[in-house]
Design an enzyme around this catalytic site. Structure first.
Site, PDB file in Angstrom:
ATOM      1  N   CYS A  20       0.843  -1.451  -0.001  1.00 56.93           N
ATOM      2  CA  CYS A  20      -0.122   0.152  -0.056  1.00 56.93           C
ATOM      3  C   CYS A  20       0.984   1.264   0.024  1.00 56.93           C
ATOM      4  O   CYS A  20       2.231   1.214  -0.227  1.00 56.93           O
ATOM      5  CB  CYS A  20      -1.005   0.101   1.262  1.00 56.93           C
ATOM      6  SG  CYS A  20      -0.111   0.088   2.877  1.00 56.93           S
ATOM      7  N   ARG A  26      -3.216  -0.650   5.476  1.00 57.84           N
ATOM      8  CA  ARG A  26      -3.959  -1.908   4.809  1.00 57.84           C
ATOM      9  C   ARG A  26      -2.671  -3.032   4.314  1.00 57.84           C
ATOM     10  O   ARG A  26      -3.432  -4.238   4.595  1.00 57.84           O
ATOM     11  CB  ARG A  26      -4.202  -1.077   3.342  1.00 57.84           C
ATOM     12  CG  ARG A  26      -5.281  -0.294   3.499  1.00 57.84           C
ATOM     13  CD  ARG A  26      -5.425   0.540   2.362  1.00 57.84           C
ATOM     14  NE  ARG A  26      -4.505   1.645   1.914  1.00 57.84           N
ATOM     15  CZ  ARG A  26      -4.284   2.324   0.814  1.00 57.84           C
ATOM     16  NH1 ARG A  26      -5.316   2.205  -0.199  1.00 57.84           N
ATOM     17  NH2 ARG A  26      -3.385   3.035   0.740  1.00 57.84           N
ATOM     18  N   ASP A 135      -8.114   3.614   1.618  1.00 59.36           N
ATOM     19  CA  ASP A 135      -7.405   4.258   2.478  1.00 59.36           C
ATOM     20  C   ASP A 135      -8.004   4.736   3.805  1.00 59.36           C
ATOM     21  O   ASP A 135      -8.804   5.851   3.389  1.00 59.36           O
ATOM     22  CB  ASP A 135      -6.384   5.097   1.624  1.00 59.36           C
ATOM     23  CG  ASP A 135      -5.461   5.952   2.589  1.00 59.36           C
ATOM     24  OD1 ASP A 135      -5.468   5.423   3.698  1.00 59.36           O
ATOM     25  OD2 ASP A 135      -4.377   6.688   2.064  1.00 59.36           O
TER      26      ASP A 135
HETATM   27  P1  4NP Z   1      -1.691   2.848   4.065  1.00 63.08           P
HETATM   28  O1  4NP Z   1      -2.341   4.347   4.529  1.00 63.08           O
HETATM   29  O2  4NP Z   1      -1.279   3.302   2.686  1.00 63.08           O
HETATM   30  O3  4NP Z   1      -2.933   1.960   4.028  1.00 63.08           O
HETATM   31  O4  4NP Z   1      -0.406   2.397   4.991  1.00 63.08           O
HETATM   32  C1  4NP Z   1      -1.652   5.468   4.595  1.00 63.08           C
HETATM   33  C2  4NP Z   1      -0.657   5.549   5.893  1.00 63.08           C
HETATM   34  C3  4NP Z   1      -0.295   6.914   5.729  1.00 63.08           C
HETATM   35  C4  4NP Z   1      -0.598   7.990   4.768  1.00 63.08           C
HETATM   36  C5  4NP Z   1      -1.288   7.653   3.870  1.00 63.08           C
HETATM   37  C6  4NP Z   1      -1.996   6.501   3.804  1.00 63.08           C
HETATM   38  N1  4NP Z   1       0.020   9.112   4.887  1.00 63.08           N
HETATM   39  O5  4NP Z   1      -0.413  10.132   4.320  1.00 63.08           O
HETATM   40  O6  4NP Z   1       0.922   9.211   5.700  1.00 63.08           O
END
Ligand code: 4NP
Length: 166
Positions: A20, A26, A135
């Protein structure tokens, strides 16, 4: 006569990497949930997860994600790490959570073999009507529970896929 003992070697395992953006919501959940499903199905797999960004490198998964997962019986223990090009060599399947992840991974490929390893988690949905794993980072608790629902569904589908493609 020598008895031939069949031994599973490292290369017999299917190696799956979930990817991800941050590797704190995720994909670490996908890693924990799919590991549990693979264990239940006695599938010999190696599972890991990574982010297309290095923004959260070395961090535990988001505490909201860990808490939601724990309530559903999944213990997320992995630490965030960025995707690196050598992952194309190490893994048989590289599973993106959404289209942006898919395209960011595609941009790192050098061969059609590498491209062929990249799938979308939504490819494995059995009953869900989503085309990606949304997300949950900027949303509320519902988003984290939805991620778990969708990952459970896709994990079942991925188990079926692996059994059929052995
Ligand atoms: P992930 O979620 O891609 O599912 O781990 C996110 C975690 C952090 C961020 C965005 C999505 N961020 O903008 O820091």
């Amino acid at each position: 006569m020598h008895k031939v003992i069949a031994m599973k070697t490292h290369s017999d395992k299917t190696r799956i990497l979930f990817v991800c953006l941050g590797n704190i919501c995720r994909s670490p959940s996908a890693e924990a949930i799919f590991k549990e499903y693979a264990n239940r199905n006695q599938l010999d797999v190696e599972v890991d997860s990574a982010g297309t960004s290095a923004w959260h490198q070395g961090e535990k998964a988001d505490h909201r994600m860990r808490q939601s997962a724990l309530k559903r019986g999944y213990n997320i223990t992995s630490l965030s790490r960025p995707f690196v090009r050598s992952d194309f060599e190490l893994f048989d399947l590289i599973v993106a959570m959404d289209d942006q992840n898919f395209h960011d991974l595609t941009a790192k490929t050098l061969t059609s073999e590498e491209q062929g390893k990249i799938k979308r988690m939504s490819d494995f949905f059995i009953k869900s009507n989503f085309d990606h794993i949304p997300d949950p980072y900027y949303g509320g608790a519902d988003g984290f529970n939805l991620v778990i629902d969708l990952l459970e569904d896709a994990s079942l589908g991925l188990i079926d896929y692996l059994k059929k493609n052995k």
